[in-house]
Scaffold this motif. Sequence first.
Motif, PDB file in Angstrom:
ATOM      1  N   ILE A 105       7.746 -19.429  -7.931  1.00 62.05           N
ATOM      2  CA  ILE A 105       7.790 -18.536  -8.832  1.00 62.05           C
ATOM      3  C   ILE A 105       9.349 -18.655  -9.482  1.00 62.05           C
ATOM      4  N   MET A 106      10.240 -19.015  -8.804  1.00 65.09           N
ATOM      5  CA  MET A 106      11.408 -19.142  -9.632  1.00 65.09           C
ATOM      6  C   MET A 106      11.568 -20.437 -10.566  1.00 65.09           C
ATOM      7  N   GLY A 107      11.131 -21.526  -9.889  1.00 63.94           N
ATOM      8  CA  GLY A 107      11.103 -22.879 -10.634  1.00 63.94           C
ATOM      9  C   GLY A 107      10.478 -22.928 -11.867  1.00 63.94           C
ATOM     10  N   SER A 124      21.821 -25.345  -7.868  1.00 66.45           N
ATOM     11  CA  SER A 124      20.953 -24.738  -6.907  1.00 66.45           C
ATOM     12  C   SER A 124      20.839 -23.344  -7.281  1.00 66.45           C
ATOM     13  N   ASN A 125      19.320 -22.908  -7.181  1.00 66.07           N
ATOM     14  CA  ASN A 125      19.232 -21.626  -7.449  1.00 66.07           C
ATOM     15  C   ASN A 125      19.359 -20.759  -6.132  1.00 66.07           C
ATOM     16  N   THR A 126      19.779 -21.297  -5.159  1.00 61.98           N
ATOM     17  CA  THR A 126      19.850 -20.697  -3.758  1.00 61.98           C
ATOM     18  C   THR A 126      20.274 -19.017  -3.965  1.00 61.98           C
ATOM     19  N   LEU A 134       8.936 -30.896 -13.990  1.00 63.14           N
ATOM     20  CA  LEU A 134       8.929 -29.925 -13.085  1.00 63.14           C
ATOM     21  C   LEU A 134       8.288 -30.757 -12.035  1.00 63.14           C
ATOM     22  N   PHE A 135       8.933 -30.663 -10.722  1.00 59.73           N
ATOM     23  CA  PHE A 135       8.459 -31.373  -9.741  1.00 59.73           C
ATOM     24  C   PHE A 135       8.540 -30.633  -8.452  1.00 59.73           C
ATOM     25  N   ASP A 136       7.283 -30.875  -7.738  1.00 61.22           N
ATOM     26  CA  ASP A 136       7.300 -30.073  -6.308  1.00 61.22           C
ATOM     27  C   ASP A 136       6.616 -31.144  -5.336  1.00 61.22           C
ATOM     28  N   MET A 137       7.267 -30.829  -4.244  1.00 61.63           N
ATOM     29  CA  MET A 137       7.050 -31.726  -3.151  1.00 61.63           C
ATOM     30  C   MET A 137       5.309 -31.554  -2.785  1.00 61.63           C
ATOM     31  N   ARG A 138       4.717 -30.423  -2.913  1.00 61.16           N
ATOM     32  CA  ARG A 138       3.250 -30.117  -2.699  1.00 61.16           C
ATOM     33  C   ARG A 138       2.298 -30.938  -3.733  1.00 61.16           C
ATOM     34  N   PHE A 196      17.574 -14.418 -11.666  1.00 59.81           N
ATOM     35  CA  PHE A 196      16.688 -13.147 -10.899  1.00 59.81           C
ATOM     36  C   PHE A 196      15.329 -13.102 -11.453  1.00 59.81           C
ATOM     37  N   ASN A 197      14.581 -12.668 -10.340  1.00 54.37           N
ATOM     38  CA  ASN A 197      13.123 -12.388 -10.644  1.00 54.37           C
ATOM     39  C   ASN A 197      12.547 -11.200 -11.257  1.00 54.37           C
ATOM     40  N   PRO A 198      11.739 -11.352 -12.280  1.00 56.99           N
ATOM     41  CA  PRO A 198      11.025 -12.571 -13.065  1.00 56.99           C
ATOM     42  C   PRO A 198      12.045 -13.267 -14.072  1.00 56.99           C
ATOM     43  N   ILE A 231      13.397 -28.763  -9.653  1.00 54.72           N
ATOM     44  CA  ILE A 231      12.645 -29.003  -8.559  1.00 54.72           C
ATOM     45  C   ILE A 231      12.101 -27.707  -7.667  1.00 54.72           C
ATOM     46  N   GLY A 232      10.900 -27.812  -7.384  1.00 62.93           N
ATOM     47  CA  GLY A 232      10.233 -26.646  -6.731  1.00 62.93           C
ATOM     48  C   GLY A 232       9.625 -25.616  -7.741  1.00 62.93           C
ATOM     49  N   ALA A 233       8.256 -25.966  -7.854  1.00 66.28           N
ATOM     50  CA  ALA A 233       7.495 -25.364  -8.894  1.00 66.28           C
ATOM     51  C   ALA A 233       6.998 -23.925  -8.258  1.00 66.28           C
TER      52      ALA A 233
HETATM   53  P1  NAI Z   1       8.483 -20.299  -3.658  1.00 69.48           P
HETATM   54  O1  NAI Z   1       8.033 -20.459  -2.061  1.00 69.48           O
HETATM   55  O2  NAI Z   1       7.663 -19.621  -4.714  1.00 69.48           O
HETATM   56  O3  NAI Z   1       8.518 -21.840  -4.021  1.00 69.48           O
HETATM   57  C1  NAI Z   1       9.244 -23.075  -3.563  1.00 69.48           C
HETATM   58  C2  NAI Z   1       8.361 -24.131  -3.949  1.00 69.48           C
HETATM   59  O4  NAI Z   1       9.498 -25.351  -3.600  1.00 69.48           O
HETATM   60  C3  NAI Z   1       7.304 -24.446  -3.660  1.00 69.48           C
HETATM   61  O5  NAI Z   1       6.100 -24.824  -4.382  1.00 69.48           O
HETATM   62  C4  NAI Z   1       7.285 -25.585  -2.404  1.00 69.48           C
HETATM   63  O6  NAI Z   1       6.243 -26.460  -2.277  1.00 69.48           O
HETATM   64  C5  NAI Z   1       8.485 -26.097  -2.988  1.00 69.48           C
HETATM   65  N1  NAI Z   1       9.137 -27.097  -2.238  1.00 69.48           N
HETATM   66  C6  NAI Z   1       9.504 -26.928  -0.901  1.00 69.48           C
HETATM   67  N2  NAI Z   1      10.542 -27.720  -0.384  1.00 69.48           N
HETATM   68  C7  NAI Z   1      10.337 -28.706  -1.403  1.00 69.48           C
HETATM   69  C8  NAI Z   1      11.412 -29.987  -1.450  1.00 69.48           C
HETATM   70  N3  NAI Z   1      11.807 -30.547  -0.252  1.00 69.48           N
HETATM   71  N4  NAI Z   1      11.237 -30.759  -2.745  1.00 69.48           N
HETATM   72  C9  NAI Z   1      10.374 -30.281  -3.605  1.00 69.48           C
HETATM   73  N5  NAI Z   1       9.517 -29.018  -3.561  1.00 69.48           N
HETATM   74  C10 NAI Z   1       9.588 -28.262  -2.448  1.00 69.48           C
HETATM   75  O7  NAI Z   1       9.847 -19.945  -3.654  1.00 69.48           O
HETATM   76  P2  NAI Z   1      10.950 -19.028  -4.783  1.00 69.48           P
HETATM   77  O8  NAI Z   1      10.732 -17.622  -4.692  1.00 69.48           O
HETATM   78  O9  NAI Z   1      10.543 -19.536  -6.026  1.00 69.48           O
HETATM   79  O10 NAI Z   1      12.383 -19.397  -4.284  1.00 69.48           O
HETATM   80  C11 NAI Z   1      13.025 -20.612  -4.570  1.00 69.48           C
HETATM   81  C12 NAI Z   1      14.412 -20.646  -4.562  1.00 69.48           C
HETATM   82  O11 NAI Z   1      14.790 -19.637  -5.568  1.00 69.48           O
HETATM   83  C13 NAI Z   1      15.153 -20.237  -2.909  1.00 69.48           C
HETATM   84  O12 NAI Z   1      16.197 -20.844  -2.878  1.00 69.48           O
HETATM   85  C14 NAI Z   1      15.042 -18.662  -3.124  1.00 69.48           C
HETATM   86  O13 NAI Z   1      16.023 -18.169  -2.154  1.00 69.48           O
HETATM   87  C15 NAI Z   1      15.704 -18.524  -4.715  1.00 69.48           C
HETATM   88  N6  NAI Z   1      15.299 -17.263  -5.226  1.00 69.48           N
HETATM   89  C16 NAI Z   1      14.400 -16.618  -5.116  1.00 69.48           C
HETATM   90  C17 NAI Z   1      14.095 -15.495  -5.724  1.00 69.48           C
HETATM   91  C18 NAI Z   1      12.951 -14.699  -5.615  1.00 69.48           C
HETATM   92  O14 NAI Z   1      12.629 -13.386  -6.160  1.00 69.48           O
HETATM   93  N7  NAI Z   1      11.728 -15.216  -5.214  1.00 69.48           N
HETATM   94  C19 NAI Z   1      15.472 -14.820  -6.719  1.00 69.48           C
HETATM   95  C20 NAI Z   1      16.543 -15.615  -6.733  1.00 69.48           C
HETATM   96  C21 NAI Z   1      16.545 -16.921  -5.997  1.00 69.48           C
END
Ligand code: NAI
Length: 515
Positions: free
Chosen positions: A17-19, A120-122, A35-39, A146-148, A13-15
Motif C-alpha cells: 500500500i505504501m510503496g 526508509s518509510n518505517t 518498483l520492486f517487490d520480493m513476492r 502517511f497513508n494514503p 522496494i516493497g509494492a
Molecule cells: P504492505 O504489507 O502493504 O506491503 C509490504 C510489501 O513489501 C509487500 O508487498 C511484501 O511482499 C513486500 N516485501 C516484504 N519483504 C520484502 C523484502 N525483503 N524485499 C522486497 N519486498 C518485500 O505494507 P505497507 O502498509 O505498505 O507498509 C510498508 C512499510 O511502510 C512498513 O515499514 C510500514 O510500517 C510503513 N508504513 C505504513 C503505513 C500504513 O498506513 N500502512 C504508514 C506509514 C508507514
Amino acid sequence: MSPLSPTPDVFVIGAGIMGAGIALVAAQAGCAVKLFDMREGAADEAHRKLGTSLKGLVAKGRMSEAQASAAMGRIEPVAHLGAAVGSGLVVEAIVENLQAKRTVFRELEGIVEPGCVLASNTSSISITALANGLQHPGRFVGMHFFNPVPLMKLVEVISGLQTDPAVAARLADLATAWGKVPVHARSTPGFIVNRIARPYYAETLALLHERAGEPALIDACLRGAGFRMGPCELMDLIGHDTNFAVTESVFSANFGDRRYAPSLVQRELVDGGLLGRKSGRGFFDYREPPAKPEAPAHQTTAPPNASRIVLRGEGMAIDRWSAVLKAAGVPFGTAPASAWIGVEADGAQLRLTDGRPAAQVALAEGIVDVALFDLPIAVGGGEPGTALAWSASRACCPAWQERATQWLASAGWAPQRLGDAAGLVVARTIAMLINEAADAVLQGVCTPDAADAAMKLGVNYPAGPFEWLARWDAAQVVRLLDHLDTHYRGERYRASPELRQRAWAIPAAPAMPGH
Ligand code: NAI
C-alpha cells in the motif's frame, strides 16, 4: 556525495500500500521510478492497480489522460534488487521488521553508487538502528509518508545519529518538489506524529476505564473541539490491533515509561477480536448499516434566574455569558481577576475545569453546589450547539445541576454530562497533546512549527499543539497537569520541563529609555 537531483531516478522496494503510493507520487513529480517487490508478480499487480485508480481519477476529471499515462509510463515494475543500480534515491517500504530492512539495505550497498540516498518509510523502527552496520550511514535517512500517500501532505524526514544533515536537507527539498510538506525529526520512538498523538487515544481510554462517559459522548466532545473524528471512531477505523501495537511499541521503546502505558480497555477489545470497522465491531457496531443519529437542533435558552450573578475570570465563556446577560437586561457583577473562571449564581459555582474533580473543588471551597465545564478550545468556542462536557460533585443539588446545563446552553453549547472525572475530556486531552509536543521539542525531536505542521497534516488535527498553547496559557496547562498528576499519582501527567519554563517566563519588560 553527489547532490540529489530534483528528479532523481527512484527505486522503491516493497509494492504494498505504501510503496505503490510512493512510486506514484515520485512518478507524478517527473521521476523515473522502478518498483520492486520480493513476492513474484506483486510489483506488476501494484502497477496495474495504480493504472486502474488513475483511470478513475481521469473519469472524474481530476487528472488528464495525458498526465495519467505519463505517470504510469514512468513506473517500471522490476523483478530484481540489482535493477537499483544507477538510482539516485532508494525508498524502502517493506514489512516493518528491523532484520528484514537491515538485510535489504546491506545488500543494496553492494548495488548502488555511494552517492545514492537510502531512505526508509518505517513508521516505528529507529533510523539509527537501521543505519548500524552500513558502510555509508551518513546517506541513510527516514522518509516517513502517511497513508494514503497521494493525499496526505506530510513527510517526516528523520535523522539518525549518523545521518548527514545535508542529506536530510536535500531529501526535504525533494519531498517539497513532490508536492509534500516535509518536517525534520530526530529518530526517537514514534518520531513526531505517532508520539504526539498518543494522548488523543490514551486520555479517552483512561476516561472509559473509569467509566466517566460513553464512547459516543467522548467522541462528540472532541469533535466539538474541532477534531474531524472522535478518538473512539478513529481507533475503530485504524483498527484496535494496529493502534494497540503502536502504543505498545512506543511504551516499550521508552523503557516502560508509564506515560505511554497501553490500556486494558483496548487490550480487551483486541483479545476479543473487536478490532473496529474491519471486524464489524469495535467501540461501535458496524454490522448493521449505521443509523445516522440526528443531532437535535440547538436551542439557546435564557440564562437561569438568580438574585446575585458574578462572572469570574476572563475568556470565551465569560464573553458569551456577559453578552447574553446584557441582551436579557439581567444585572450581574464581574471579577476578572478571580482565581477561577466561570459563573457564580447565589453562591453556587459553575467553573472551567482546572484538572480537579468537582468534589475536590467543593471540599476546598467549602461549598456543596459545584459544577465544572470543559475547555472550549474550538476557534470562537465553536458554532451554536457545539458539544461541551460538564460534571458535578456527587453532593451537588439537582437544581444547580439543571441550572448549570442552562448556563451552558445559554452560552450556545450543547452540554454533555460526564462523570466527575479530573480534567473532563477536551481540557485533559489537549493539555496532554501540548505536553507531549513540549517534551518532543525539549528533547530536540522537532521544532514547535514542525510539531504543529506534523499534527495538522499527518493526522488532520484542527490546530497544532503550540497553536493551542498560544490560545490557552502555559501556566494554566501546567496547573491542570499538576492537578491530574496529584489526582492519579502516576507518571502519566508529569508536566514537561519545557512547559514549566514557559509557565515561569516573565513577560518582557518594556525597553528602558536609552538602552
Ligand atoms: P504492505 O504489507 O502493504 O506491503 C509490504 C510489501 O513489501 C509487500 O508487498 C511484501 O511482499 C513486500 N516485501 C516484504 N519483504 C520484502 C523484502 N525483503 N524485499 C522486497 N519486498 C518485500 O505494507 P505497507 O502498509 O505498505 O507498509 C510498508 C512499510 O511502510 C512498513 O515499514 C510500514 O510500517 C510503513 N508504513 C505504513 C503505513 C500504513 O498506513 N500502512 C504508514 C506509514 C508507514
